[in-house]
Scaffold this motif. Structure first.
Motif, short mmCIF file in Angstrom:
data_model
loop_
_atom_site.label_atom_id
_atom_site.label_comp_id
_atom_site.label_asym_id
_atom_site.label_seq_id
_atom_site.Cartn_x
_atom_site.Cartn_y
_atom_site.Cartn_z
N MET A 79 0.87 -1.00 -0.19
CA MET A 79 0.69 -0.29 -0.19
C MET A 79 0.50 1.32 0.12
O MET A 79 1.75 1.36 0.92
CB MET A 79 -1.14 -0.10 0.98
N LEU A 80 0.81 1.89 -1.27
CA LEU A 80 1.87 3.13 -1.48
C LEU A 80 1.25 4.59 -0.38
O LEU A 80 1.89 5.01 -0.74
CB LEU A 80 2.48 2.93 -3.03
N ASP A 81 -0.07 4.41 -0.50
CA ASP A 81 -0.19 5.77 0.13
C ASP A 81 -1.02 5.47 1.39
O ASP A 81 -1.05 4.17 1.91
CB ASP A 81 -1.87 5.47 -0.57
N ASN A 82 -0.97 6.62 1.76
CA ASN A 82 -1.33 6.37 4.11
C ASN A 82 -3.09 5.42 3.87
O ASN A 82 -3.91 6.10 2.66
CB ASN A 82 -1.48 7.58 4.35
N PHE A 83 -3.17 4.77 4.45
CA PHE A 83 -4.66 4.24 4.43
C PHE A 83 -4.44 4.96 6.37
O PHE A 83 -4.57 4.72 6.73
CB PHE A 83 -4.25 2.68 4.65
N GLN A 84 -6.34 5.07 6.53
CA GLN A 84 -6.98 4.88 7.54
C GLN A 84 -8.36 3.77 7.69
O GLN A 84 -8.68 4.40 6.86
CB GLN A 84 -7.37 6.64 7.75
N PRO A 85 -8.51 3.58 8.79
CA PRO A 85 -9.35 2.48 9.19
C PRO A 85 -10.91 2.95 8.22
O PRO A 85 -11.08 4.40 8.49
CB PRO A 85 -10.30 2.41 10.14
N ARG A 86 -11.53 2.43 7.83
CA ARG A 86 -12.81 2.92 7.08
C ARG A 86 -14.53 1.86 7.61
O ARG A 86 -13.98 0.39 7.75
CB ARG A 86 -13.08 2.75 5.39
N TYR A 87 -15.54 3.07 8.44
CA TYR A 87 -16.84 2.23 8.95
C TYR A 87 -17.68 2.29 8.37
O TYR A 87 -18.73 1.37 8.59
CB TYR A 87 -16.51 2.34 10.24
N ASN A 88 -17.62 3.13 6.71
CA ASN A 88 -19.08 3.49 6.42
C ASN A 88 -18.72 3.71 4.82
O ASN A 88 -18.62 4.41 4.38
CB ASN A 88 -19.79 4.05 7.19
N ILE A 89 -18.26 2.13 4.27
CA ILE A 89 -18.24 2.61 3.12
C ILE A 89 -19.18 2.28 2.12
O ILE A 89 -20.17 1.95 2.15
CB ILE A 89 -17.20 1.82 2.55
N GLY A 90 -18.99 3.54 0.97
CA GLY A 90 -19.78 3.19 0.17
C GLY A 90 -19.97 3.96 -1.35
O GLY A 90 -18.82 4.28 -1.93
N PRO A 91 -20.38 3.40 -1.91
CA PRO A 91 -20.40 3.92 -3.72
C PRO A 91 -20.04 5.10 -3.64
O PRO A 91 -20.74 6.27 -3.53
CB PRO A 91 -22.36 3.28 -4.05
N THR A 92 -18.96 5.26 -4.75
CA THR A 92 -18.83 6.17 -5.85
C THR A 92 -17.21 7.09 -5.20
O THR A 92 -16.90 8.29 -5.46
CB THR A 92 -19.65 7.43 -5.80
N GLN A 93 -17.38 6.20 -3.79
CA GLN A 93 -16.06 5.99 -3.37
C GLN A 93 -14.77 5.69 -3.91
O GLN A 93 -14.62 4.96 -4.23
CB GLN A 93 -16.24 6.80 -1.65
N LEU A 94 -13.56 6.77 -3.89
CA LEU A 94 -12.23 6.30 -3.96
C LEU A 94 -11.40 4.58 -2.69
O LEU A 94 -11.50 5.80 -1.94
CB LEU A 94 -10.89 6.72 -4.61
N LEU A 95 -11.47 3.57 -3.08
CA LEU A 95 -11.56 2.70 -2.64
C LEU A 95 -9.70 1.50 -2.85
O LEU A 95 -10.43 1.90 -3.72
CB LEU A 95 -12.04 2.05 -2.12
N PRO A 96 -9.94 1.24 -2.20
CA PRO A 96 -8.72 0.06 -2.75
C PRO A 96 -8.71 -0.81 -3.12
O PRO A 96 -10.08 -2.15 -2.40
CB PRO A 96 -7.35 0.04 -0.41
#
Length: 232
Positions: free
Chosen positions: A22-39
């Motif tokens: 993972m080259l980019d910084n990553f923070q925990p995600r608790y509510n992921i939804g459509p149209t978001q930029l995701l790993p």
């Protein structure tokens, strides 16, 4: 259908589990939804995480915005439909997660949100496909869609579909660019319901702009209807 999920982990655990960088910084995600930029991890680059938008515009549709219509694709027909056939053959991906949300209808208007995880709280992945297309500004976007299959017994209260969840060995098959159609379709099945659990969570998960740790915590249905001060 799968409309929302979580990835409540850290960068090191994510890299260790999926053996990808993972080259980019990553923070925990608790509510992921459509149209978001995701790993995601793609068959083109299986040793590194890419970041794609959730919501696929089909290959044949040019200069269109990311569409909610294409957040999911049926595993049973993904190799046949014009909107997904090419991606199934050439552009497969896995989407890391540690849980996802479903809604149970109670009465005519009320829906209670639940979170589904594995009993052992492990990280897992959804099977997906991805697309590359030119947006209205002339830039290249990469988007993905989750595959769904027939619901197992745990999901029957929430609907007739569930996301395709892959085991580690199945992930390798899905990302292998040389596997044939029959081998790929054979792994797109529902998970064993006995390994999974579902519990009620806060109604605040309905608000996509809320991305806080309390959303993944078990909450009694009584608390969901107004008593949000518990989480302040």
């Amino acid at each position: 259908m799968c409309e929302r999920y979580s990835l409540a982990t850290n960068k090191q655990d994510l890299e260790n589990r999926f053996e990808s960088e993972m080259l980019d910084n990553f923070q925990p995600r608790y509510n992921i939804g459509p149209t978001q930029l995701l790993p995601v991890i793609t068959s083109d680059s299986p040793r590194g995480f890419s970041h794609f938008y959730w919501g696929v515009t089909p290959e044949f549709s040019k200069n269109k915005p990311v569409s909610l219509k294409y957040i999911n694709a049926h595993a049973e027909t993904v190799h046949l439909k014009a909107s997904s056939k090419s991606a199934f053959q050439r552009r497969r991906c896995i989407i890391p997660a540690d849980g996802y949300y479903v809604w149970k209808k109670v009465g005519k208007k009320t829906k209670i949100p639940y979170r589904i995880t594995f009993h052992d709280k492990r990280l897992f992945s959804f099977a997906g496909i991805w697309e590359e297309f030119e947006n209205e500004a002339g830039n290249i976007n990469h988007t993905f869609s989750l595959l769904t299959t027939e619901a197992n017994s745990l999901h029957k209260d929430f609907g007739d579909r569930m996301p395709v969840i892959l085991e580690r060995e199945q992930e390798k098959i899905w990302l292998d660019k040389f596997k044939g159609t029959d081998q790929l379709l054979a792994i797109l099945n529902g998970q064993d319901a006995d390994a999974m659990t579902a519990f009620t969570v806060s109604q605040m998960v309905n608000q996509i702009n809320v991305d806080s740790e309390y959303l993944i915590k078990k909450t009694s249905p009584m608390d969901q209807f107004g008593n949000y001060t518990l989480f302040g």
